[in-house]
Design a protein around this motif. Structure first.
Motif, short mmCIF file in Angstrom:
data_model
loop_
_atom_site.label_atom_id
_atom_site.label_comp_id
_atom_site.label_asym_id
_atom_site.label_seq_id
_atom_site.Cartn_x
_atom_site.Cartn_y
_atom_site.Cartn_z
N ASP A 53 35.21 31.13 33.67
CA ASP A 53 34.24 31.62 34.65
C ASP A 53 34.79 31.36 36.04
OD1 ASP A 53 32.14 32.37 36.20
OD2 ASP A 53 30.72 30.88 35.47
N LEU A 54 35.31 32.40 36.66
CA LEU A 54 35.90 32.29 37.99
C LEU A 54 35.14 33.18 38.97
CD1 LEU A 54 39.59 32.48 36.75
CD2 LEU A 54 38.49 30.45 37.68
N THR A 55 33.86 33.30 38.74
CA THR A 55 33.01 34.13 39.59
C THR A 55 33.14 33.71 41.05
OG1 THR A 55 31.42 34.27 37.77
CG2 THR A 55 30.65 34.94 39.97
N GLY A 56 33.47 34.66 41.92
CA GLY A 56 33.55 34.39 43.35
C GLY A 56 34.69 33.48 43.77
N ALA A 57 35.64 33.24 42.88
CA ALA A 57 36.76 32.34 43.21
C ALA A 57 37.58 32.86 44.39
CB ALA A 57 37.67 32.17 41.99
N GLN A 58 38.03 31.94 45.22
CA GLN A 58 38.85 32.29 46.40
C GLN A 58 40.33 32.11 46.03
OE1 GLN A 58 37.43 33.55 49.29
NE2 GLN A 58 35.63 33.52 47.96
N LEU A 59 40.97 33.21 45.67
CA LEU A 59 42.35 33.17 45.18
C LEU A 59 43.26 34.11 45.98
CD1 LEU A 59 41.39 33.27 41.41
CD2 LEU A 59 42.37 31.29 42.59
N ALA A 60 42.88 34.41 47.19
CA ALA A 60 43.65 35.32 48.03
C ALA A 60 45.07 34.78 48.25
CB ALA A 60 42.97 35.51 49.38
N GLY A 61 46.06 35.65 48.04
CA GLY A 61 47.45 35.29 48.29
C GLY A 61 48.09 34.38 47.26
N MET A 62 47.35 34.03 46.20
CA MET A 62 47.89 33.12 45.20
C MET A 62 48.94 33.79 44.30
SD MET A 62 46.54 30.06 45.47
CE MET A 62 46.73 30.28 47.23
N ASN A 63 49.92 33.02 43.83
CA ASN A 63 50.92 33.52 42.90
C ASN A 63 50.42 33.30 41.48
OD1 ASN A 63 53.11 34.30 41.41
ND2 ASN A 63 54.49 32.70 42.14
N LEU A 64 49.89 34.35 40.87
CA LEU A 64 49.35 34.27 39.51
C LEU A 64 50.13 35.20 38.58
CD1 LEU A 64 45.57 34.38 40.53
CD2 LEU A 64 46.88 32.37 39.83
N SER A 65 51.38 35.43 38.89
CA SER A 65 52.21 36.30 38.06
C SER A 65 52.29 35.76 36.64
CB SER A 65 53.63 36.42 38.64
OG SER A 65 54.25 35.16 38.74
N GLY A 66 52.07 36.64 35.67
CA GLY A 66 52.14 36.25 34.27
C GLY A 66 50.96 35.44 33.78
N ALA A 67 49.95 35.24 34.60
CA ALA A 67 48.80 34.42 34.21
C ALA A 67 48.00 35.08 33.09
CB ALA A 67 47.89 34.17 35.42
N ASP A 68 47.44 34.25 32.21
CA ASP A 68 46.59 34.76 31.14
C ASP A 68 45.13 34.60 31.56
OD1 ASP A 68 45.27 35.50 28.87
OD2 ASP A 68 46.20 34.03 27.54
N LEU A 69 44.53 35.73 31.94
CA LEU A 69 43.13 35.76 32.37
C LEU A 69 42.33 36.70 31.48
CD1 LEU A 69 43.88 35.79 36.18
CD2 LEU A 69 42.37 34.13 35.09
N SER A 70 42.77 36.84 30.26
CA SER A 70 42.09 37.73 29.32
C SER A 70 40.64 37.31 29.15
CB SER A 70 42.79 37.69 27.95
OG SER A 70 44.15 38.02 28.08
N GLY A 71 39.72 38.26 29.31
CA GLY A 71 38.31 37.98 29.11
C GLY A 71 37.67 37.12 30.17
N ALA A 72 38.40 36.80 31.23
CA ALA A 72 37.85 35.93 32.29
C ALA A 72 36.84 36.69 33.14
CB ALA A 72 38.98 35.41 33.16
N ASN A 73 35.89 35.93 33.70
CA ASN A 73 34.91 36.52 34.61
C ASN A 73 35.36 36.25 36.04
OD1 ASN A 73 32.75 37.49 36.03
ND2 ASN A 73 31.21 36.21 35.03
N LEU A 74 35.87 37.30 36.70
CA LEU A 74 36.35 37.20 38.07
C LEU A 74 35.51 38.09 38.99
CD1 LEU A 74 40.03 37.40 36.99
CD2 LEU A 74 39.27 35.64 38.57
N SER A 75 34.27 38.32 38.61
CA SER A 75 33.42 39.18 39.41
C SER A 75 33.24 38.59 40.80
CB SER A 75 32.06 39.37 38.75
OG SER A 75 31.41 38.13 38.53
N GLY A 76 33.43 39.42 41.82
CA GLY A 76 33.27 38.97 43.19
C GLY A 76 34.37 38.07 43.69
#
Length: 220
Positions: free
Chosen positions: A43-66
């Protein structure tokens, strides 16, 4: 040295999270994502991840709404079935990202790089894809109703069975693209380059076709 930088960045984001009232479990999962790049079904709702290096990250099924992922590096990330409704992805890099069934309704992908991304049966309703790079992206069966694809770049890609009811492809370069059986009812195709494209079986009812280049295209 890199570990120290990562720890400092994580600590700073956690501090910001608490200061802004983000739920503790969300902050914990942001920390998990940044340290391991594995956070499927988080649950990463509203997470502040601007500019982050998430290459290859596994976010399958994650909630990143907003969530704010503007300028983030999500190259080759796994985002299958993830929820990215209303997410901010301006200028984000999603090269070859796996996004089968992803929900991007209302998301802002202005100038995002989605080249070679797999967006099969993705929901992109009312999504802003203005000036996005979609070269080689697979959008087969995607729902682009109301989406803005103005001046987006796309060629030699799969848009078969796509739905773009009321959406805009104004000025888009989609020469040689597969639009077989696509639903383009009421779509704005003004000035689009569909040279050599396959529109066999496509529904173009009420579509705006002013100045569309249909040279060598297979028409309905």
């Amino acid at each position: 040295m890199k570990f120290g930088i990562l720890t400092t960045t994580t600590a700073l984001l956690i501090a910001i999270g608490f200061a802004s009232g983000v739920k503790a479990e969300n902050v914990s999962q942001v920390k998990q994502l940044l340290e391991t790049k594995k956070c499927n079904k988080c649950d990463l709702t509203g997470a502040q991840l601007a500019g982050m290096n998430l290459s290859g990250a596994d976010l399958s099924g994650a909630n990143l709404s907003g969530a704010n992922l503007s300028g983030a590096n999500l190259n080759e990330a796994k985002l299958n079935e993830a929820n990215l409704q209303q997410a901010k992805l301006q200028g984000a890099s999603l090269i070859a990202a796996r996004m089968h069934g992803v929900n991007l309704e209302g998301a802002d992908l202005t100038r995002a790089n989605l080249s070679l991304a797999g967006l099969v049966i993705a929901s992109l309703k009312n999504t802003n894809l203005s000036s996005a790079n979609l070269v080689g992206a697979n959008l087969e069966g995607a729902d682009l109703a109301g989406a803005n694809m103005r001046n987006a770049r796309q060629s030699v890609a799969n848009l078969a069975n796509v739905s773009l009811r009321g959406g805009s492809l104004s000025g888009i370069d989609v020469q040689g693209v597969n639009l077989r059986d696509a639903n383009l009812t009421g779509a704005n195709l003004t000035g689009a380059n569909l040279n050599g494209s396959d529109l066999t079986g496509a529904n173009l009812m009420d579509a705006n076709m002013v100045n569309v280049d249909l040279k060598n295209a297979a028409l309905p």
